[in-house]
Every structure is written in C-alpha cells, then in structure tokens.
Design a protein around this motif. Structure first.
Motif, PDB file in Angstrom:
ATOM      1  N   GLY A  21      -3.667  21.520  -5.940  1.00  0.00           N
ATOM      2  CA  GLY A  21      -3.329  21.037  -4.590  1.00  0.00           C
ATOM      3  C   GLY A  21      -1.815  20.925  -4.478  1.00  0.00           C
ATOM      4  O   GLY A  21      -1.124  20.901  -5.388  1.00  0.00           O
ATOM      5  N   LYS A  22      -1.369  20.335  -3.320  1.00  0.00           N
ATOM      6  CA  LYS A  22       0.038  20.161  -3.231  1.00  0.00           C
ATOM      7  C   LYS A  22       0.127  18.850  -2.198  1.00  0.00           C
ATOM      8  O   LYS A  22      -0.782  18.416  -1.288  1.00  0.00           O
ATOM      9  CB  LYS A  22       0.579  21.224  -2.479  1.00  0.00           C
ATOM     10  CG  LYS A  22       0.262  21.649  -1.047  1.00  0.00           C
ATOM     11  CD  LYS A  22       1.240  22.725  -0.563  1.00  0.00           C
ATOM     12  CE  LYS A  22       0.781  23.165   0.800  1.00  0.00           C
ATOM     13  NZ  LYS A  22       1.717  23.932   1.344  1.00  0.00           N
ATOM     14  N   ARG A  23       0.849  17.926  -2.559  1.00  0.00           N
ATOM     15  CA  ARG A  23       1.294  16.710  -1.682  1.00  0.00           C
ATOM     16  C   ARG A  23       1.968  17.145  -0.460  1.00  0.00           C
ATOM     17  O   ARG A  23       3.041  17.959  -0.776  1.00  0.00           O
ATOM     18  CB  ARG A  23       1.959  15.691  -2.490  1.00  0.00           C
ATOM     19  CG  ARG A  23       2.383  14.437  -1.890  1.00  0.00           C
ATOM     20  CD  ARG A  23       4.115  14.289  -2.154  1.00  0.00           C
ATOM     21  NE  ARG A  23       4.839  15.554  -2.743  1.00  0.00           N
ATOM     22  CZ  ARG A  23       5.659  15.581  -3.386  1.00  0.00           C
ATOM     23  NH1 ARG A  23       6.127  14.561  -3.904  1.00  0.00           N
ATOM     24  NH2 ARG A  23       6.261  16.819  -3.734  1.00  0.00           N
ATOM     25  N   VAL A  24       1.483  16.722   0.673  1.00  0.00           N
ATOM     26  CA  VAL A  24       2.327  16.891   1.910  1.00  0.00           C
ATOM     27  C   VAL A  24       2.960  15.916   2.653  1.00  0.00           C
ATOM     28  O   VAL A  24       3.601  16.174   3.655  1.00  0.00           O
ATOM     29  CB  VAL A  24       1.339  17.618   2.833  1.00  0.00           C
ATOM     30  CG1 VAL A  24       0.855  19.023   2.216  1.00  0.00           C
ATOM     31  CG2 VAL A  24       0.221  16.956   3.328  1.00  0.00           C
ATOM     32  N   ALA A  25       2.475  14.665   2.319  1.00  0.00           N
ATOM     33  CA  ALA A  25       3.246  13.412   3.105  1.00  0.00           C
ATOM     34  C   ALA A  25       3.187  12.370   1.996  1.00  0.00           C
ATOM     35  O   ALA A  25       2.402  12.079   1.258  1.00  0.00           O
ATOM     36  CB  ALA A  25       2.579  13.163   4.387  1.00  0.00           C
TER      37      ALA A  25
ATOM     38  N   GLY B 291       0.679  -1.220   0.044  1.00  0.00           N
ATOM     39  CA  GLY B 291      -0.123   0.067  -0.075  1.00  0.00           C
ATOM     40  C   GLY B 291       0.800   1.048   0.012  1.00  0.00           C
ATOM     41  O   GLY B 291       1.791   1.354   0.880  1.00  0.00           O
ATOM     42  N   ILE B 292       0.615   2.197  -0.929  1.00  0.00           N
ATOM     43  CA  ILE B 292       1.449   3.321  -1.143  1.00  0.00           C
ATOM     44  C   ILE B 292       0.484   4.477  -1.009  1.00  0.00           C
ATOM     45  O   ILE B 292      -0.573   4.482  -1.501  1.00  0.00           O
ATOM     46  CB  ILE B 292       2.098   3.247  -2.459  1.00  0.00           C
ATOM     47  CG1 ILE B 292       2.950   2.116  -2.734  1.00  0.00           C
ATOM     48  CG2 ILE B 292       3.035   4.514  -2.587  1.00  0.00           C
ATOM     49  CD1 ILE B 292       3.682   2.000  -3.924  1.00  0.00           C
ATOM     50  N   LYS B 293       0.855   5.663  -0.171  1.00  0.00           N
ATOM     51  CA  LYS B 293      -0.182   6.698   0.296  1.00  0.00           C
ATOM     52  C   LYS B 293       0.485   7.923   0.093  1.00  0.00           C
ATOM     53  O   LYS B 293       1.849   8.096   0.528  1.00  0.00           O
ATOM     54  CB  LYS B 293      -0.759   6.125   1.747  1.00  0.00           C
ATOM     55  CG  LYS B 293      -1.653   7.273   2.070  1.00  0.00           C
ATOM     56  CD  LYS B 293      -1.776   7.015   3.615  1.00  0.00           C
ATOM     57  CE  LYS B 293      -2.793   8.129   4.136  1.00  0.00           C
ATOM     58  NZ  LYS B 293      -3.327   7.809   5.481  1.00  0.00           N
ATOM     59  N   GLU B 294      -0.194   8.955  -0.140  1.00  0.00           N
ATOM     60  CA  GLU B 294       0.043  10.323  -0.131  1.00  0.00           C
ATOM     61  C   GLU B 294      -1.023  11.117   0.479  1.00  0.00           C
ATOM     62  O   GLU B 294      -2.059  10.576   0.459  1.00  0.00           O
ATOM     63  CB  GLU B 294       0.237  10.794  -1.448  1.00  0.00           C
ATOM     64  CG  GLU B 294       1.539  10.207  -2.484  1.00  0.00           C
ATOM     65  CD  GLU B 294       1.507  10.793  -3.693  1.00  0.00           C
ATOM     66  OE1 GLU B 294       2.344  10.325  -4.458  1.00  0.00           O
ATOM     67  OE2 GLU B 294       0.544  11.364  -4.130  1.00  0.00           O
ATOM     68  N   VAL B 295      -0.688  12.184   1.319  1.00  0.00           N
ATOM     69  CA  VAL B 295      -1.696  13.181   1.864  1.00  0.00           C
ATOM     70  C   VAL B 295      -1.777  14.179   1.001  1.00  0.00           C
ATOM     71  O   VAL B 295      -0.490  14.975   0.800  1.00  0.00           O
ATOM     72  CB  VAL B 295      -1.410  13.291   3.287  1.00  0.00           C
ATOM     73  CG1 VAL B 295      -2.389  14.355   3.821  1.00  0.00           C
ATOM     74  CG2 VAL B 295      -1.448  11.851   3.985  1.00  0.00           C
ATOM     75  N   TRP B 296      -2.718  15.032   0.665  1.00  0.00           N
ATOM     76  CA  TRP B 296      -2.737  16.112  -0.046  1.00  0.00           C
ATOM     77  C   TRP B 296      -3.622  17.191   0.408  1.00  0.00           C
ATOM     78  O   TRP B 296      -4.733  16.590   1.178  1.00  0.00           O
ATOM     79  CB  TRP B 296      -3.398  15.743  -1.580  1.00  0.00           C
ATOM     80  CG  TRP B 296      -2.388  15.301  -2.479  1.00  0.00           C
ATOM     81  CD1 TRP B 296      -1.923  13.856  -2.696  1.00  0.00           C
ATOM     82  CD2 TRP B 296      -2.005  15.773  -3.670  1.00  0.00           C
ATOM     83  NE1 TRP B 296      -1.245  13.583  -3.646  1.00  0.00           N
ATOM     84  CE2 TRP B 296      -1.195  14.736  -4.448  1.00  0.00           C
ATOM     85  CE3 TRP B 296      -1.951  17.003  -4.269  1.00  0.00           C
ATOM     86  CZ2 TRP B 296      -0.393  15.002  -5.618  1.00  0.00           C
ATOM     87  CZ3 TRP B 296      -1.554  17.362  -5.376  1.00  0.00           C
ATOM     88  CH2 TRP B 296      -0.698  16.166  -6.290  1.00  0.00           C
TER      89      TRP B 296
ATOM     90  N   PHE C 126       9.459  13.288   1.578  1.00  0.00           N
ATOM     91  CA  PHE C 126       8.214  13.649   2.423  1.00  0.00           C
ATOM     92  C   PHE C 126       7.742  12.556   3.261  1.00  0.00           C
ATOM     93  O   PHE C 126       6.493  12.779   3.763  1.00  0.00           O
ATOM     94  CB  PHE C 126       6.808  13.978   1.314  1.00  0.00           C
ATOM     95  CG  PHE C 126       6.782  15.271   0.692  1.00  0.00           C
ATOM     96  CD1 PHE C 126       5.969  16.319   0.822  1.00  0.00           C
ATOM     97  CD2 PHE C 126       8.067  15.506  -0.570  1.00  0.00           C
ATOM     98  CE1 PHE C 126       6.286  17.616   0.205  1.00  0.00           C
ATOM     99  CE2 PHE C 126       8.126  16.573  -1.156  1.00  0.00           C
ATOM    100  CZ  PHE C 126       7.100  17.611  -0.775  1.00  0.00           C
ATOM    101  N   SER C 127       8.706  11.459   3.572  1.00  0.00           N
ATOM    102  CA  SER C 127       8.084  10.600   4.481  1.00  0.00           C
ATOM    103  C   SER C 127       8.822  10.811   5.638  1.00  0.00           C
ATOM    104  O   SER C 127       8.709  10.050   6.592  1.00  0.00           O
ATOM    105  CB  SER C 127       8.659   9.014   3.920  1.00  0.00           C
ATOM    106  OG  SER C 127      10.197   9.302   3.930  1.00  0.00           O
ATOM    107  N   GLY C 128       9.826  11.845   5.835  1.00  0.00           N
ATOM    108  CA  GLY C 128      10.716  11.975   6.683  1.00  0.00           C
ATOM    109  C   GLY C 128      11.733  10.895   7.286  1.00  0.00           C
ATOM    110  O   GLY C 128      12.343  11.116   8.420  1.00  0.00           O
ATOM    111  N   THR C 129      11.919   9.949   6.281  1.00  0.00           N
ATOM    112  CA  THR C 129      12.703   8.964   6.858  1.00  0.00           C
ATOM    113  C   THR C 129      14.009   9.312   6.908  1.00  0.00           C
ATOM    114  O   THR C 129      14.633  10.244   6.382  1.00  0.00           O
ATOM    115  CB  THR C 129      12.546   7.801   5.787  1.00  0.00           C
ATOM    116  OG1 THR C 129      12.960   6.699   6.271  1.00  0.00           O
ATOM    117  CG2 THR C 129      13.375   7.941   4.293  1.00  0.00           C
ATOM    118  N   ASN C 130      14.839   8.750   7.715  1.00  0.00           N
ATOM    119  CA  ASN C 130      16.289   9.002   8.237  1.00  0.00           C
ATOM    120  C   ASN C 130      16.871   7.797   8.804  1.00  0.00           C
ATOM    121  O   ASN C 130      16.360   7.071   9.726  1.00  0.00           O
ATOM    122  CB  ASN C 130      16.607  10.003   9.173  1.00  0.00           C
ATOM    123  CG  ASN C 130      17.742  10.522   9.538  1.00  0.00           C
ATOM    124  OD1 ASN C 130      18.514  10.998   8.420  1.00  0.00           O
ATOM    125  ND2 ASN C 130      18.213  10.287  10.506  1.00  0.00           N
TER     126      ASN C 130
END
Length: 551
Positions: A294-298, A214-219, A459-463
C-alpha cells in the motif's frame, strides 16, 4: 510594539470562530430557529475542512438531532461499522478482548467510519444554503471587548505583519466582527479560548484539563487487505509502561485505511517520542501485513482533550460561550467527541436564540452551560469520567478492570460507582527530569512502512508564509537552552510530530533553540506539554497551516 490600529467593523447577531462540527452545527441551528438571524463563521484554514483531523468513527446522534434527514441530503456518512476488534498487543503477538464483556457504551454498532473534514465540508454547504456567511482563510487573532468587559467580537483577517512585528507594505489591518454573542469553537486548546478561560476564570471550579496527541495517516491499501467497515483499537505495545494510549485502524471506503496512534500527554519520560511510537507500532507482525503493497497518502496530527466531565470549565462568559473541543467534550474510552461537539453547537444556538428573542445581548447564557452538563452531552461523559484518571494512576491492566467495572455500573445504574476521581497534575507538570529515565533508541524509518517526520509532514500540505512572525511564541528565549535542555533533554524536539523544534550547535559550540514554524501542523502539543509552559501557540495569518484533503 505596533501603533493602535483603526479597523472597520461589521455587525452580526452571532459570530462563530471555527468551522468545525461544533461551529457549523451552531450556525445551522440558529438559522433553523430564525432564518433572519445574521450569522458568520470564521475559519482559519484555507477552506472548510483543511484543519479538521479526527479518527473518525462517528456516533450519528448529533447529526440526527441537528439534521434528521441527513441521509436523504447526501451526507458523506456511508460506511457503517461492521465489526469491532479490541486488541492488547505484545512485542510479537496479540490478545483479543472478546466483545461480550465490554461495557455496552463501547459498542460501535450503528456508528460510521467517516472523514470529518468531508463531513464539515458538507455541513458548510448546508449552512451556506441557509445564508450563513462562511469566511475561510480568516484567522481570529484577538477578542474585542465591550464597555462592561464583555466579549463583543473578534479581530479577523489581519495580514502583512513582518517578522520583526512591524507592518509591511502590504499590511491589512483586518476587521472587527461584532456579535450579540460570540461562540468560540476553535477546537482543542484554542488561542482565543485560552484567553477567555483565563480572563473570566472559567476553570476555577473544574479539574485540570488533560490531553493526548493523536497522529494519523491515511493509506491506500490492496483490496485483499481491506475489510470495509472494520474497526480495530489496540493498547499495550509499543508504549507499554512508558505512557498511556493506543492505536486505531478504521477500514473506510475505496480501499482506504485510517490508521492513527494516540499518546496520553501525561507521560513522564522526556525521551519518549509519540511520533516514533506510532511509526514503530506499524511494524508489529499483526499490523504490518495490512499495509503491504500500500501507500500512505496523507498525514497529520492534533491534540485531543481527555479530561472528561470533571475537566469541563464553565462554558459561558459575558458575551459568549465555549463549544465543542474548546470546552473539552471528548469521550475518551469511546474515542469520540464529534457527536458531542455537534450537540454543544445546537445547545448554544438555542440558548442564544432565546436570549436574542428576549432582547438580550452581551450577557451570559446559563441555559447553555446547564444543558451541556445535564443533557445528552453530560450523560455521555459522566459515565466514563473515571477511565482516564484510573489509567493515569494505575496503568493499563488495572484501568481495564476497574474502568470496565465502573463503566458497567454506569450503564446499569446511570452513574459510576467510584464517584469522581481527580486527575492531579497537568500534562506539563507530569514531565520528569531526564536523569530519572533512560534514553529511548528508536529504529530508523524504512521509508516503506515507517517514515521520518519531515517526509510525513510533506503529506500534510502544511504551509506558512516566510515573512510573518513565528506563531509559536516563547515567553523567555533562554528557557529552552538554560532549563529544558539540561533538565529535560529538550523534549520539544521529540513531542512535536512535525519537527518544528530542534537544538542546533552554533559556531561557538553553544546550543541554539531553533523554531521551524513552517512545519507546524497546528496540533498545539507544544502549548500543552512544554514542561516550563514557555511556548504559546498563536494563530498565524489566515489560510496558513495544514491542508488536509480528507482527514
């Protein structure tokens, strides 16, 4: 090989690995039953919710059973579903399936569009108010066994191992946390759950587990394009006959849309890219206008258990139990598992409480496994157990007809009329050699509606710390270039939604397999789909990975 490590230990009544809906529900229920029980929850994410990703339309039945007054307590469960849409997409159009022929169990009336990350943050607040100890940033890397071979605890919080596997100057050995019972609530394909399943043969009598990605974006979208409470699911294009799966579009509060795409991981064509199929989906003429301006935020991704009732392993082992997605409790046609995760946590807590009250510890909890299969979770999953194997065997159209009939029968008779259909191959075994398929040419991302993977990963904030060993282990370093590349065209460079794997040409002209572990969003797809089963996903040091704000 490192020397044996001396560790301090702490004793609890119950140790819980994972601060998702299952683990936190178990902790809360234990404290409801006996406030004096000592309960600890260990979470590998930097904070509770940081690694939680779900659609999500929440069936509140689990929350109702656990905390009946959740509304009065201010749970972040507010956007009730107002309309349900089911669409079959073609390249240029759509066919809407009317709601009236849909089996009643697919009706979303009374359900809520939520961020499960925020729901888990709220559950953690409820648990901490009951004096549950919650430690985020604590990855659990090993199981600890007792004298009789039972699980008696976990190793958590080991830091400072260098890339070569040696102890660095800042090495911290972590601690052993011991419990009378240990609950593994790690989510899909949990690393400790895999070990427990293998060690105790928990899957000996169950069907193979099946998965999706499952791949997801928040807009954030324009108010005029927003319809709060609207839920849309699609099937068909762009996957067509290449794979099973479909999309979801959930209009949440504050002019946000949760958009995602699920691809069943039993697809045959190694050239298929679930990520690219998702990006292509957003360009459909009936979908693209929603995101205009719109804009993708996550962004994020995670695997989903899809095997259903017949694929649930034995959920108890000496000293503990599997909870939630570690056991595989997702209802595939409903695209829901959070309610079952919460109910499983509640049931496990009740079984452990009874055992501890009776003076027991370190044994099995058969009452939990029985409740899971015979109680509300089993009732939810038994009715839909044939939908996934029907889709896999006969495709979309036939599965819609046969699966619909089977679910209607289950709604009326309480059981499917087709018995129990087996899944067959694992998802890894389903991958076919590249020579049997044509390469799929995907359109280039436009940077407005569709994006390249590395841009989205930001946009996932992964580190991940650069000095630690990679948490993606190869059983044989030759397999990627000697087997997977020539035979399967190197599918890891396409099935990974974060660009972790790539083949790079060296100075000598030979292909070299490169692992960009810092990109990993912890979806576990590589552990599942690699056709040679050569990749093992392990936990990195605690706190590493994605930092999802409201997934």
């Amino acid at each position: 090989m490192m020397d044996a490590v001396e560790r301090e230990s702490m004793e609890y009544d119950v140790v819980i690995v994972g601060a998702g809906p299952a683990g936190l529900s178990a902790a809360i229920r234990l404290k409801q039953l006996n406030a004096d029980l000592s309960v600890v929850v260990l979470e590998k994410g930097s904070e509770v919710g940081a690694h939680i990703l779900s659609g999500a339309v929440l069936d509140p039945s689990g929350l109702d059973a656990l905390i009946p007054d959740w509304k009065e307590r201010g749970a972040p469960v507010k956007t009730e579903v107002k309309e349900d849409n089911f669409l079959v997409l073609g390249p240029q159009g759509k066919l809407r399936i009317p709601n009236w022929p849909m089996p009643p169990l697919l009706n979303n009336h009374g359900n809520y569009i939520v961020s499960m990350g925020n729901v888990c943050r709220w559950l953690a607040e409820q648990a901490e108010a009951m004096e549950v100890e919650i430690f985020p940033g604590m990855a659990c890397s090993e199981l600890v066994y007792g004298e009789n071979g039972e699980v008696k605890g976990v190793v958590a919080g080991e830091f400072g191992i260098e890339k070569d596997g040696t102890k660095g100057a800042g090495y911290e050995p972590g601690m052993e946390l011991h419990g009378k019972y240990v609950f593994l609530a790690e989510g899909v394909r949990g690393s400790l759950s895999k070990i427990a399943i293998a060690r105790y043969g928990l899957d000996a009598d169950s069907d193979v587990q099946k998965y999706g990605i499952g791949i997801k974006e928040v807009w954030d979208i324009k108010p005029e394009n927003h319809n709060e409470g609207s839920v849309t699911h699609t099937m068909g294009w762009p996957l067509g006959g290449n794979a099973g799966g479909g999309s979801f579009l959930y209009h949440a509060e504050n002019n946000q849309v949760f958009v995602g795409f699920v691809t069943h991981l039993n697809y045959k064509n190694p050239y298929l890219s679930p990520y690219q199929e998702f990006q292509r989906f957003k360009h459909h003429p009936d979908i693209a206008p929603i995101f205009e301006g719109g804009k993708r935020v996550a962004y994020g991704a995670r695997a989903i258990t899809e095997g259903g009732f017949q694929s649930i392993p034995k959920t108890t082992f000496p000293g503990g139990a599997l909870l939630g997605c570690s056991a595989g409790l997702v209802n595939v046609p409903r695209i829901k598992g959070n309610h079952n995760a919460m109910l499983s946590g509640k049931a496990a807590a009740e079984a452990a409480y009874e055992a501890i009250e009776a003076g027991r510890s370190g044994d099995e909890l058969p009452d939990y496994d029985k409740e899971l299969r015979d109680g509300p979770v089993g009732a939810d999953l038994k009715k839909v157990r044939n939908v996934k194997p029907l889709w896999s065997k006969y495709g979309l159209v036939a599965s819609l007809v046969l699966g619909g009939i089977d679910m209607w029968a289950a709604s009326i008779l309480g059981r499917p009329i087709l018995g129990t259909i087996k899944h067959g191959k694992t998802d890894a075994e389903s991958t076919e050699p590249a020579r049997r398929h044509k390469e799929i040419k995907y359109p280039k991302a436009d940077g407005k509606l569709s994006f390249d993977r590395l841009t989205n990963v930001s946009f996932s904030g992964t580190n991940h710390g650069e000095d630690q060993p990679t948490h993606l282990k190869l059983k044989d370093t030759d397999v990627p270039t000697h087997i997977n590349l020539p035979k399967y065209a190197g599918p890891s460079q396409r099935y990974c939604p974060a660009g972790v794997y790539e083949f790079v040409e060296g100075d000598d002209g030979a292909q070299r397999f490169q692992i960009n572990g810092q990109n990993c969003v912890h979806c576990k797809t590589c552990d599942i789909k690699d056709p040679s089963q050569n990749i093992t996903w392990c936990v990195p040091q605690g706190g590493d990975g994605p930092n999802y704000p409201n997934m």
